[in-house]
Write an enzyme that holds these catalytic residues in place. Structure first.
Site, short mmCIF file in Angstrom:
data_model
loop_
_atom_site.label_atom_id
_atom_site.label_comp_id
_atom_site.label_asym_id
_atom_site.label_seq_id
_atom_site.Cartn_x
_atom_site.Cartn_y
_atom_site.Cartn_z
N ASP A 1 0.70 3.90 -3.09
CA ASP A 1 0.33 5.31 -2.92
C ASP A 1 1.18 6.19 -3.84
OD1 ASP A 1 -1.08 7.45 -1.36
OD2 ASP A 1 0.98 7.94 -0.80
N GLU B 1 0.84 -1.20 0.00
CA GLU B 1 0.00 0.00 0.00
C GLU B 1 0.88 1.26 0.00
OE1 GLU B 1 -2.49 2.53 3.20
OE2 GLU B 1 -2.37 0.37 3.55
N GLU C 1 -4.62 0.37 -3.56
CA GLU C 1 -3.25 0.87 -3.66
C GLU C 1 -2.25 -0.28 -3.60
OE1 GLU C 1 -3.41 5.43 -1.98
OE2 GLU C 1 -3.01 3.83 -0.54
N ASP D 1 -7.23 1.12 0.53
CA ASP D 1 -5.88 0.63 0.85
C ASP D 1 -5.53 -0.61 0.03
OD1 ASP D 1 -5.73 2.64 2.71
OD2 ASP D 1 -6.04 1.36 4.46
#
EC number: 3.1.26.3
Length: 240
Positions: free
Chosen positions: A58, A54, A130, A127
């Site tokens: 991002d 994650e 990502e 989450d």
């Protein structure tokens, strides 16, 4: 991966058409920390949560969205681009994309998260998306991400640019309810639950005393927002 986990990983690939060379990466992307913790406590050391993926995802997402904005809107002011980037990479948009591909169905969750509706919680879906981006990036490169998701994110970005994108479900729900019932919706905290030591708030949204949706969250605000989203989508479906 054990056999039951491998079956879900294979089902994900079959249903989405996103095939991995390294299926362990996909498995990790689908593993919520609650599941990894449970498995680790049971003695398994091969199960890692998706948190590190994650973290990478991002950054991949930010580059991906910025590239779309840079290419499609060369005349836009930097301040406007920053605002749209923030909205396009928001929890709400990522949760929408996740629901569209049915990502929640394939997540590995701990028993507590499963019981409290984690499979459809915006924060968990965002989450996980990502983490999935990072897994695809590591497995097949950046161009694969563009191939899979560029068109969809261009759609959301265009709507945000035009001011058509709606994120505030509480305001949207209030507008519908007041136009039809002449009263605002009420948010009632009905109880709190325990999930692995954390408090989970359970909120009902009511219209004229009648419950139309229930939301759960780690804060009262998050639970109200989730209840508003469910109620809003329910009312839209009834109208169509």
């Amino acid at each position: 991966m054990n056999e039951s986990e491998r079956k879900i990983v294979e089902e994900f690939q079959k249903e989405t058409g996103i095939n991995f060379k390294n299926e362990e990466l996909l498995f990790r992307a689908l593993c919520h920390s609650s599941y990894a913790n449970e498995q680790n406590q049971a003695g398994r050391k091969d199960v890692e949560s998706n948190e590190k993926l994650e973290f990478l995802g991002d950054a991949v997402l930010e580059l991906f969205v910025c590239e779309i904005l840079y290419k499609k809107y060369p005349e836009a002011e930097v301040g406007d681009l920053a605002r749209v980037k923030s909205a396009a990479a928001s929890e709400e948009v990522l949760a929408m994309v996740s629901r569209k591909m049915n990502l929640g169905k394939f997540l590995f969750l701990g028993k507590g998260e499963e019981k409290t509706g984690g499979r459809d919680r915006d924060s968990i879906l965002a989450d996980a998306f990502e983490a999935l981006l990072a897994a695809i990036y590591l497995d097949q490169g950046y161009e694969k991400i563009k191939e899979l998701f560029e068109q969809e994110f261009e759609f959301y970005i265009e709507k945000i640019m035009k001011g058509e994108m709606l994120f505030d479900y509480k305001t949207a729900l209030q507008e519908i309810v007041q136009s039809e019932h002449k009263v605002p919706p009420e948010y009632i905290l009905v109880r709190t639950e325990k999930n692995d030591g954390d408090r989970i708030f359970v909120v009902e949204v009511r219209v004229n005393g009648k419950t139309i949706a229930t939301g759960k969250g780690r804060t009262k605000k998050e639970a109200e927002k989730e209840a508003a989203r469910i109620a809003y989508e329910k009312l839209l479906k009834e109208r169509s």
